[in-house]
Design a protein around this motif. Structure first.
Motif, PDB file in Angstrom:
ATOM      1  N   ALA A 171      46.229  44.841  25.305  1.00 48.63           N
ATOM      2  CA  ALA A 171      46.740  43.697  24.703  1.00 48.63           C
ATOM      3  C   ALA A 171      45.792  42.701  25.106  1.00 48.63           C
ATOM      4  CB  ALA A 171      48.214  43.464  25.782  1.00 48.63           C
ATOM      5  N   LEU A 172      44.990  42.564  26.085  1.00 51.00           N
ATOM      6  CA  LEU A 172      44.114  41.481  26.161  1.00 51.00           C
ATOM      7  C   LEU A 172      42.924  41.585  25.331  1.00 51.00           C
ATOM      8  CD1 LEU A 172      44.117  41.059  30.271  1.00 51.00           C
ATOM      9  CD2 LEU A 172      44.685  39.447  28.706  1.00 51.00           C
ATOM     10  N   THR A 173      42.332  42.742  25.153  1.00 44.93           N
ATOM     11  CA  THR A 173      41.066  42.891  24.427  1.00 44.93           C
ATOM     12  C   THR A 173      41.634  42.747  22.900  1.00 44.93           C
ATOM     13  OG1 THR A 173      41.441  45.430  24.420  1.00 44.93           O
ATOM     14  CG2 THR A 173      40.052  44.274  25.949  1.00 44.93           C
ATOM     15  N   GLN A 174      42.772  42.745  22.472  1.00 49.17           N
ATOM     16  CA  GLN A 174      43.253  42.692  21.237  1.00 49.17           C
ATOM     17  C   GLN A 174      43.470  41.236  20.946  1.00 49.17           C
ATOM     18  OE1 GLN A 174      46.392  45.623  20.555  1.00 49.17           O
ATOM     19  NE2 GLN A 174      44.785  47.178  20.957  1.00 49.17           N
ATOM     20  N   GLY A 175      43.396  40.387  21.823  1.00 46.34           N
ATOM     21  CA  GLY A 175      43.774  38.992  21.665  1.00 46.34           C
ATOM     22  C   GLY A 175      44.780  38.284  22.323  1.00 46.34           C
ATOM     23  N   ASP A 176      45.755  39.082  22.876  1.00 42.38           N
ATOM     24  CA  ASP A 176      47.056  38.603  23.471  1.00 42.38           C
ATOM     25  C   ASP A 176      46.643  37.983  24.676  1.00 42.38           C
ATOM     26  OD1 ASP A 176      48.309  39.965  21.411  1.00 42.38           O
ATOM     27  OD2 ASP A 176      49.230  41.440  22.967  1.00 42.38           O
ATOM     28  N   GLU A 191      51.196  35.511  48.702  1.00 41.89           N
ATOM     29  CA  GLU A 191      50.668  36.733  48.876  1.00 41.89           C
ATOM     30  C   GLU A 191      49.088  36.577  48.407  1.00 41.89           C
ATOM     31  OE1 GLU A 191      52.281  40.242  47.285  1.00 41.89           O
ATOM     32  OE2 GLU A 191      54.167  39.836  48.507  1.00 41.89           O
ATOM     33  N   VAL A 192      48.037  37.046  49.195  1.00 44.43           N
ATOM     34  CA  VAL A 192      46.651  36.859  48.729  1.00 44.43           C
ATOM     35  C   VAL A 192      46.352  38.137  47.697  1.00 44.43           C
ATOM     36  CG1 VAL A 192      45.650  38.492  50.455  1.00 44.43           C
ATOM     37  CG2 VAL A 192      44.451  36.784  49.774  1.00 44.43           C
ATOM     38  N   LEU A 193      45.675  37.755  46.911  1.00 45.14           N
ATOM     39  CA  LEU A 193      45.077  38.867  46.028  1.00 45.14           C
ATOM     40  C   LEU A 193      43.820  39.398  46.345  1.00 45.14           C
ATOM     41  CD1 LEU A 193      45.625  36.899  42.604  1.00 45.14           C
ATOM     42  CD2 LEU A 193      47.170  38.337  43.694  1.00 45.14           C
ATOM     43  N   ASN A 194      43.643  40.623  46.548  1.00 46.74           N
ATOM     44  CA  ASN A 194      42.562  41.416  47.004  1.00 46.74           C
ATOM     45  C   ASN A 194      41.716  41.852  45.864  1.00 46.74           C
ATOM     46  OD1 ASN A 194      42.926  41.151  49.784  1.00 46.74           O
ATOM     47  ND2 ASN A 194      44.884  42.547  49.535  1.00 46.74           N
ATOM     48  N   SER A 195      40.619  41.310  45.741  1.00 48.45           N
ATOM     49  CA  SER A 195      39.718  41.636  44.610  1.00 48.45           C
ATOM     50  C   SER A 195      38.320  41.174  44.887  1.00 48.45           C
ATOM     51  CB  SER A 195      40.096  41.342  43.269  1.00 48.45           C
ATOM     52  OG  SER A 195      39.257  41.688  42.380  1.00 48.45           O
ATOM     53  N   PRO A 196      37.392  42.097  44.621  1.00 51.43           N
ATOM     54  CA  PRO A 196      35.670  41.339  44.778  1.00 51.43           C
ATOM     55  C   PRO A 196      35.205  40.821  43.552  1.00 51.43           C
ATOM     56  CG  PRO A 196      35.779  43.758  44.164  1.00 51.43           C
ATOM     57  CD  PRO A 196      37.310  43.448  44.378  1.00 51.43           C
ATOM     58  N   HIS A 197      36.160  40.620  42.449  1.00 50.95           N
ATOM     59  CA  HIS A 197      35.714  40.101  41.310  1.00 50.95           C
ATOM     60  C   HIS A 197      36.337  38.586  41.321  1.00 50.95           C
ATOM     61  CE1 HIS A 197      34.784  43.608  39.307  1.00 50.95           C
ATOM     62  NE2 HIS A 197      35.710  44.096  39.769  1.00 50.95           N
ATOM     63  N   ARG A 198      35.248  37.723  41.971  1.00 46.53           N
ATOM     64  CA  ARG A 198      35.572  36.217  42.187  1.00 46.53           C
ATOM     65  C   ARG A 198      35.777  35.488  41.152  1.00 46.53           C
ATOM     66  NH1 ARG A 198      38.280  37.145  46.766  1.00 46.53           N
ATOM     67  NH2 ARG A 198      36.996  38.347  48.296  1.00 46.53           N
ATOM     68  N   PRO A 199      34.821  35.429  39.978  1.00 47.58           N
ATOM     69  CA  PRO A 199      35.162  34.676  38.945  1.00 47.58           C
ATOM     70  C   PRO A 199      36.537  34.898  38.303  1.00 47.58           C
ATOM     71  CG  PRO A 199      32.917  35.471  38.909  1.00 47.58           C
ATOM     72  CD  PRO A 199      33.675  36.269  40.058  1.00 47.58           C
ATOM     73  N   ALA A 200      36.935  36.090  38.096  1.00 43.17           N
ATOM     74  CA  ALA A 200      38.066  36.383  37.606  1.00 43.17           C
ATOM     75  C   ALA A 200      39.329  35.703  38.343  1.00 43.17           C
ATOM     76  CB  ALA A 200      38.195  38.173  37.362  1.00 43.17           C
ATOM     77  N   LEU A 201      39.290  36.018  39.592  1.00 42.61           N
ATOM     78  CA  LEU A 201      40.212  35.458  40.542  1.00 42.61           C
ATOM     79  C   LEU A 201      40.213  33.619  40.574  1.00 42.61           C
ATOM     80  CD1 LEU A 201      39.944  37.331  44.060  1.00 42.61           C
ATOM     81  CD2 LEU A 201      41.593  37.512  42.100  1.00 42.61           C
ATOM     82  N   GLU A 202      39.085  33.149  40.264  1.00 46.26           N
ATOM     83  CA  GLU A 202      39.040  31.934  39.936  1.00 46.26           C
ATOM     84  C   GLU A 202      39.546  31.572  38.765  1.00 46.26           C
ATOM     85  OE1 GLU A 202      35.545  28.551  39.564  1.00 46.26           O
ATOM     86  OE2 GLU A 202      34.892  30.332  40.362  1.00 46.26           O
ATOM     87  N   ALA A 203      39.538  32.275  37.831  1.00 41.66           N
ATOM     88  CA  ALA A 203      40.215  31.998  36.444  1.00 41.66           C
ATOM     89  C   ALA A 203      41.583  32.308  36.556  1.00 41.66           C
ATOM     90  CB  ALA A 203      39.681  33.114  35.345  1.00 41.66           C
ATOM     91  N   ILE A 204      42.179  33.096  37.438  1.00 42.79           N
ATOM     92  CA  ILE A 204      43.650  33.230  37.483  1.00 42.79           C
ATOM     93  C   ILE A 204      44.088  31.882  38.101  1.00 42.79           C
ATOM     94  CG2 ILE A 204      45.017  34.510  39.077  1.00 42.79           C
ATOM     95  CD1 ILE A 204      43.652  37.173  38.381  1.00 42.79           C
ATOM     96  N   LYS A 253      43.114  34.706  28.916  1.00 42.84           N
ATOM     97  CA  LYS A 253      42.629  35.353  27.784  1.00 42.84           C
ATOM     98  C   LYS A 253      41.528  36.410  28.318  1.00 42.84           C
ATOM     99  CE  LYS A 253      43.669  32.333  24.090  1.00 42.84           C
ATOM    100  NZ  LYS A 253      44.490  33.353  23.322  1.00 42.84           N
ATOM    101  N   ALA A 254      41.184  37.690  27.701  1.00 44.19           N
ATOM    102  CA  ALA A 254      40.310  38.507  28.005  1.00 44.19           C
ATOM    103  C   ALA A 254      39.095  37.859  28.486  1.00 44.19           C
ATOM    104  CB  ALA A 254      40.061  39.368  26.742  1.00 44.19           C
ATOM    105  N   ASP A 255      38.659  36.869  27.827  1.00 39.33           N
ATOM    106  CA  ASP A 255      37.268  36.022  28.278  1.00 39.33           C
ATOM    107  C   ASP A 255      37.283  35.496  29.553  1.00 39.33           C
ATOM    108  OD1 ASP A 255      36.619  36.798  25.623  1.00 39.33           O
ATOM    109  OD2 ASP A 255      36.623  34.718  24.939  1.00 39.33           O
ATOM    110  N   HIS A 256      38.375  35.073  29.950  1.00 40.33           N
ATOM    111  CA  HIS A 256      38.589  34.632  31.455  1.00 40.33           C
ATOM    112  C   HIS A 256      38.209  35.625  32.592  1.00 40.33           C
ATOM    113  CE1 HIS A 256      41.331  31.550  29.636  1.00 40.33           C
ATOM    114  NE2 HIS A 256      40.136  30.804  29.883  1.00 40.33           N
ATOM    115  N   PHE A 257      38.505  36.961  32.186  1.00 39.31           N
ATOM    116  CA  PHE A 257      38.307  38.194  33.154  1.00 39.31           C
ATOM    117  C   PHE A 257      36.744  38.632  33.232  1.00 39.31           C
ATOM    118  CE2 PHE A 257      42.731  38.240  32.130  1.00 39.31           C
ATOM    119  CZ  PHE A 257      43.516  37.690  33.440  1.00 39.31           C
ATOM    120  N   GLY A 258      36.257  38.479  32.300  1.00 39.43           N
ATOM    121  CA  GLY A 258      35.017  39.089  32.264  1.00 39.43           C
ATOM    122  C   GLY A 258      34.906  40.550  32.374  1.00 39.43           C
TER     123      GLY A 258
END
Length: 373
Positions: free
Chosen positions: A296-301, A323-336, A343-348
Motif C-alpha cells: 500500500a505504501l509503495t503504491q502511494g497510499d 508504549e515505546v517503539l523498539n526499532s534501530p531505524h531512527r530516521p523512520a521513528l523520527e518521521a513517525i 508516506k513511503a518516502d518517510h520510512f526510507g
C-alpha cells in the motif's frame, strides 16, 4: 482541510506565552468550521465522549453530563453544549490542532468545542492551563481579568467560578479571531448569537500527578527494593529522635530513584504519551499483514495518525500512547513522531526490514494509524 495560523511564534512566545492574555484578530483568515452544531450534538450522544450541558436560568446554574438522548427541552437562550477531546472523534476538527505544533507536542492536550445560544456560557472562572479559544460561526463577547488571587465559589459543584473582575480585555470575537489566555487569568465569555468556539488546551501536569505517576511506574516494575541502611548509626540524646542526617539520607534514597536518567525518561515517555481521554480506536478487520502495508505504501497510499494519539520522542526513543517503539531505524521513528501523515518516502530503507514492517503493521492493526481514503 489545512488551517494556516497567522502568527509570529517567536514574538508571541516572548511577549505573551504564560505571561499575558491577548486577542489575535483574524488569526485564521476566512475561517471555516470543521464541524456543524448538529454533528457536535451527535457526538455528545455517544457513551465514550465527555460532554456537558451548562445553563443559567433564573439566576441558577445547572450542569448535566452526557451522553444525551435529546435536546428538545432546551430553550433558545442561556445554555451551552461543551464536548471534550473532539479531535479524538472527528478528523476534520483534529486538523485545527496542527497549526499549534509550533509549541511542543507533549504540552498540547485536546480540542474542546462548545456550541452556545445567545447568553450561553459557563460564567467567570479561571483555568490552570494555557488555552487558545478560536471563534467559529457566530459572535461571542469575552472578558479577561488581571492575574490576581481570587476567591472561588461553586454555584454548582461542577462549576468552579470566581468573583466578578475588572476586564483588561473586553472584546467581541468574530470567526477566525483567537483569544489566548495563560493560566490563572480569570475570564468569561457569553454568546451574542448562536456560535461555535474551539478551545485548544495545553497539558500542565501538577507535582501530585507526576509523583503519583512515577510511584505507579516504580511499583509496576518492582523498583526501589534497596533498603535503608545505617552502618554508622549516630548516637542521639533521646531514642525517639530522628536526626537531620537521617532525614537527609531518606530523602536522598527517594531522590536517587528519580535521578536515574534511564528510569526517569522511560517513565515520563510512557506517562506523558498516554491520552487523558478515550481514543476512537477502530482496529481494521481483517488485520493487515506486513506485506500488505508495504504494498500500500509503495503504491502511494498514505497512513494518517489517529486524532488525539500522542506520539512523543525523548532522545532516540519514540513513545506511542504509553508504549515505546523498539526499532534501530531512527530516521523512520523520527518521521513517525514528526508527521501526522506518513508516506513511503518517510520510512526510507526501513520498509525493507521485516521487523520494522511488523512493528508498523502492529500500529495500524491497533487502530493508531489508518490508510486515508
Amino acid at each position: 482541510m489545512d488551517y494556516h495560523l497567522t502568527l509570529n511564534w517567536p514574538e508571541f512566545i516572548e511577549r505573551y506565552w504564560q505571561k499575558r492574555p491577548v486577542v489575535l484578530k483574524r488569526g485564521f483568515t476566512d475561517f471555516i468550521d470543521p464541524i456543524s452544531p448538529d454533528e457536535l450534538a451527535g457526538l455528545a450522544m455517544e457513551d465514550e465522549v465527555d460532554s456537558r450541558l451548562v445553563s443559567h436560568l433564573d439566576g441558577k446554574w445547572q450542569v448535566s453530563h452526557g451522553p444525551f438522548e435529546s435536546y428538545d427541552h432546551l430553550g433558545e437562550t442561556n445554555w451551552s453544549l461543551l464536548v471534550q477531546a473532539v479531535d479524538h472523534w472527528h478528523q476534520p476538527a483534529a486538523a485545527l490542532m496542527r497549526p499549534f505544533r509550533a509549541l511542543p507536542d507533549w504540552r498540547i492536550d485536546d480540542l474542546m468545542i462548545s456550541f452556545s445560544v445567545p447568553g450561553g456560557g459557563v460564567g467567570p472562572h479561571l483555568d490552570q492551563y494555557d488555552v487558545f479559544i478560536i471563534q467559529g460561526t457566530g459572535r461571542r463577547r469575552w472578558r479577561v481579568g488581571e492575574k490576581v488571587p481570587m476567591k472561588q465559589h461553586c454555584p454548582h459543584p461542577d462549576l468552579l467560578q470566581v468573583d466578578r473582575f475588572e476586564g483588561i480585555i473586553d472584546e467581541e470575537l468574530e470567526p477566525g479571531d483567537i483569544l489566548y489566555i495563560p493560566p490563572g487569568f480569570p475570564h468569561e465569555g457569553y454568546s451574542l448569537e448562536n456560535s461555535l468556539n474551539y478551545s485548544v488546551g495545553f497539558r500542565a501536569p501538577s507535582g501530585k500527578e507526576l509523583i503519583n505517576g512515577f510511584a505507579d511506574y516504580v511499583l509496576q516494575r518492582e523498583l526501589g527494593g534497596q533498603r535503608y541502611a545505617d552502618p554508622d548509626v549516630p548516637a542521639r540524646e533521646h531514642p525517639a529522635d530522628i536526626l537531620p542526617q537521617e532525614m537527609d539520607r531518606l530523602r536522598e534514597m527517594m531522590i536517587g530513584m528519580i535521578n536515574q536518567p534511564e528510569n526517569f525518561s522511560q517513565w515520563f515517555g510512557e506517562f506523558i504519551s498516554q491520552s487523558r481521554h478515550e481514543l476512537d480506536v477502530s482496529p481494521p478487520e481483517p488485520p493487515y499483514q506486513p506485506d500488505e502495508i508495504y504494498d500500500a505504501l509503495t503504491q502511494g497510499d498514505s497512513l494518517a495518525r489517529l486524532g488525539g494519539l500522542r506520539v512523543l520522542r525523548i532522545g532516540d526513543e519514540v513513545f506511542v500512547n504509553g508504549e515505546v517503539l523498539n526499532s534501530p531505524h531512527r530516521p523512520a521513528l523520527e518521521a513517525i513522531a514528526a508527521h501526522c501523515v506518513l508516506k513511503a518516502d518517510h520510512f526510507g530503507d526501513a520498509l525493507e526490514d521485516p521487523s520494522f514492517l511488523a512493528m508498523l503493521a502492529a500500529l495500524v492493526n491497533s487502530g493508531y494509524w489508518f490508510f486515508e481514503d
